[in-house]
Scaffold this motif. Structure first.
Motif, short mmCIF file in Angstrom:
data_model
loop_
_atom_site.label_atom_id
_atom_site.label_comp_id
_atom_site.label_asym_id
_atom_site.label_seq_id
_atom_site.Cartn_x
_atom_site.Cartn_y
_atom_site.Cartn_z
N ARG A 113 9.78 -4.96 6.51
CA ARG A 113 9.08 -5.16 5.24
C ARG A 113 9.98 -4.88 4.05
NH1 ARG A 113 4.88 -0.83 3.92
NH2 ARG A 113 6.83 0.20 3.42
N ASN A 114 10.79 -3.81 4.16
CA ASN A 114 11.62 -3.41 3.02
C ASN A 114 12.90 -2.74 3.48
OD1 ASN A 114 9.40 -1.09 3.38
ND2 ASN A 114 11.29 -0.14 2.64
N VAL A 115 13.85 -2.71 2.61
CA VAL A 115 15.12 -2.06 2.87
C VAL A 115 15.06 -0.59 2.46
CG1 VAL A 115 16.48 -4.17 2.62
CG2 VAL A 115 15.90 -2.84 0.59
N ILE A 116 16.08 0.17 2.83
CA ILE A 116 16.23 1.57 2.42
C ILE A 116 17.28 1.62 1.31
CG2 ILE A 116 16.88 3.89 3.14
CD1 ILE A 116 15.90 3.20 5.93
N GLY A 117 16.99 2.36 0.25
CA GLY A 117 17.78 2.28 -0.97
C GLY A 117 19.24 2.66 -0.86
N ALA A 118 19.62 3.52 0.06
CA ALA A 118 21.01 3.98 0.12
C ALA A 118 21.97 2.89 0.52
CB ALA A 118 21.12 5.15 1.11
N SER A 119 21.46 1.84 1.18
CA SER A 119 22.33 0.74 1.66
C SER A 119 21.48 -0.52 1.72
CB SER A 119 22.89 1.08 3.04
OG SER A 119 23.49 -0.04 3.65
N GLY A 129 1.19 -1.85 6.78
CA GLY A 129 1.16 -1.77 8.23
C GLY A 129 2.26 -0.91 8.83
N PRO A 130 3.53 -0.99 8.33
CA PRO A 130 4.58 -0.13 8.89
C PRO A 130 4.26 1.35 8.82
CG PRO A 130 5.56 -1.90 7.62
CD PRO A 130 4.07 -1.97 7.39
N GLU A 131 3.62 1.79 7.74
CA GLU A 131 3.24 3.20 7.65
C GLU A 131 2.20 3.56 8.70
OE1 GLU A 131 5.18 2.39 3.82
OE2 GLU A 131 3.79 1.29 5.09
N VAL A 134 10.07 -1.26 6.11
CA VAL A 134 9.54 -0.87 7.41
C VAL A 134 9.66 0.59 7.42
CG1 VAL A 134 10.24 -0.76 9.75
CG2 VAL A 134 10.77 -2.74 8.35
N ALA A 135 10.04 0.67 6.17
CA ALA A 135 10.45 2.06 6.24
C ALA A 135 9.60 2.85 5.29
CB ALA A 135 11.92 2.16 5.85
N LEU A 136 9.56 4.17 5.52
CA LEU A 136 8.89 5.03 4.56
C LEU A 136 9.77 5.15 3.32
CD1 LEU A 136 7.38 7.87 6.70
CD2 LEU A 136 6.15 6.29 5.27
#
Length: 324
Positions: free
Chosen positions: A157-163, A255-257, A322-324
Motif C-alpha cells: 500500500r505504501n512505502v517507508i519514509g527512510a528509503s 487493511g494492512p494494519e 503495507v506498513a505501519l
C-alpha cells in the motif's frame, strides 16, 4: 533494464541537526557511490543555519537548500521535491546508509508504467545491539522494515519514509506531502502513507512496490530502543493513523494494519511465549504495550481535529505535493 536506460533520479536527504553530522556524511557518501549514479543530490536543511553553512563549506557534488516550507520533515521533503529535476525523486534519511545498488534496484521497477512508487528494505543498525524487548515485528517504530513484510518484490500500500522513491508525476497530480503530518517535534509520521493513499485514489491500477533488494541500513541510537520511546512513538503513530482515517476509502485501505494486528503480532506472541525464555515473555509484553499505546493514540487523534476528507483528497496540489 540497462543502467543507461534507467530514468533520471534526484535523491533528496533532509537534515535538521549537527548532532548527526557523521551519519549525514555516511548517507551522502553512500548516495555518491551508487552503481546507478543519481542525476542530482539535494540536501535540505530544516531551519538550521549553522548546519547549512557547515554543509556549504564542506560538501561538494550536491545542492544544499534551506527548507522554505513548514518546519518539519514534510516541509523539508517538499522543498526537495520542488527543486528536483529528475524523472524519479528518491528519499533517504540523514541517519541511513544506502547499499551500493539501493537506487538502481528501485529505478529498475519503473520500467512498468503502472509503478508510481518504490520502497526498499531498511535494516536497523543498533548502536548497542537489539534490546531483548524489541522484536523484529516492531522495527517500524525505528523506521525500519519489520517482520511481516514481503521477502521478495511485491505490491504494497505504501512505502517507508527512510528509503523510498516516487515518479515526479505523483507530486504533479496528487500534490506534495501534507505539512500537517509527519515528524516535527512530536513523534508522528504517516506522511508517506497519506501521500501513497492519495495518489492511489487518482491512479486506478497503479502500483506501489516494496523491493527488498534495494537495501539501506538505518542507525538506531540506544535511546530509541527503550520501552519509553517505543510507547511514545506508538502513541504518535496512533494519532497519525487517526489523521489519515479521514481519507476517502481509508477504511478499505487500512487493511494492512488489520492484517498486522490480526495475524503478524499474534504469531509473534505465540512464538515468543512458546520459546519458554524470559526474553520471549518480555517481547510479548512489549507487543501488548505497543498495541495499547497505538490504540490509545488513535482514539485521542480521532477526538481531535482529523484531516477533512475534502482537503485530504486535494492535498497541496496548488503548490506543485503495507506498513505501519
Amino acid at each position: 533494464m540497462p543502467a543507461n536506460q534507467l530514468p533520471t533520479a534526484s535523491v533528496v536527504i533532509c537534515a535538521y541537526t549537527e548532532d548527526r553530522w557523521a551519519w549525514l556524511q555516511q548517507a551522502i557518501e553512500s548516495v555518491q557511490a551508487q552503481t546507478a549514479a543519481a542525476h542530482e543530490l539535494i540536501i535540505v536543511v530544516d531551519h538550521n543555519q549553522p548546519l547549512q553553512k557547515r554543509l556549504l563549506h564542506h560538501l561538494t557534488g550536491a545542492y544544499v537548500l534551506e527548507n522554505n516550507g513548514a518546519k518539519g520533515l514534510s516541509g523539508a521533503r517538499n522543498t526537495g521535491v520542488l527543486a528536483a529535476t529528475g524523472e524519479i525523486i528518491a528519499f533517504l534519511d540523514d541517519d541511513a546508509v544506502a547499499g551500493p545498488e539501493w537506487l538502481e534496484r528501485q529505478l529498475e521497477l519503473y520500467d512498468d508504467p503502472a509503478v508510481y512508487a518504490v520502497g526498499g528494505r531498511i535494516e536497523p543498525l543498533w548502536e548497542t545491539g537489539r534490546p531483548a524487548h524489541f522484536p523484529q515485528e516492531l522495527d517500524w517504530i525505528v523506521g525500519c522494515s519489520y517482520r511481516g513484510l514481503p521477502r521478495v518484490a511485491a505490491q504494497v500500500r505504501n512505502v517507508i519514509g527512510a528509503s523510498m522513491s516516487f515518479r515526479r508525476s505523483v507530486f504533479e497530480d496528487a500534490g506534495l506531502f501534507d505539512e500537517r503530518m509527519g515528524r516535527t517535534t512530536a513523534l508522528h509520521g504517516c506522511e508517506e502513507t497519506e501521500l501513497c493513499m492519495r495518489a492511489a485514489a487518482l491512479r486506478p491500477g497503479g502500483r506501489v512496490v516494496y523491493e527488498p533488494a534495494s537495501l539501506a541500513s538505518h542507525h538506531v541510537p540506544q535511546s530509541r530502543g527503550t520501552l519509553g520511546y517505543m510507547l511514545a512513538r506508538s502513541w504518535g503513530e496512533g494519532i497519525s493513523k487517526a489523521q489519515i482515517s479521514a481519507l476517502p476509502g481509508a477504511r478499505r485501505r487500512l487493511g494492512p494494519e488489520r492484517r498486522y494486528v490480526a495475524e503478524v503480532l499474534p504469531r509473534a506472541i505465540v512464538r515468543n511465549l512458546a520459546s519458554g525464555q524470559f526474553d520471549g515473555l518480555v517481547s510479548s509484553g512489549a507487543i501488548f504495550s505497543v498495541l495499547a499505546a497505538t490504540a490509545a493514540g488513535y482514539v485521542v487523534g480521532r477526538a481531535r481535529h482529523p484531516l477533512s476528507a475534502a482537503h485530504a483528497a486535494r492535498g497541496n496540489s496548488g503548490d506543485m505535493e503495507v506498513a505501519l
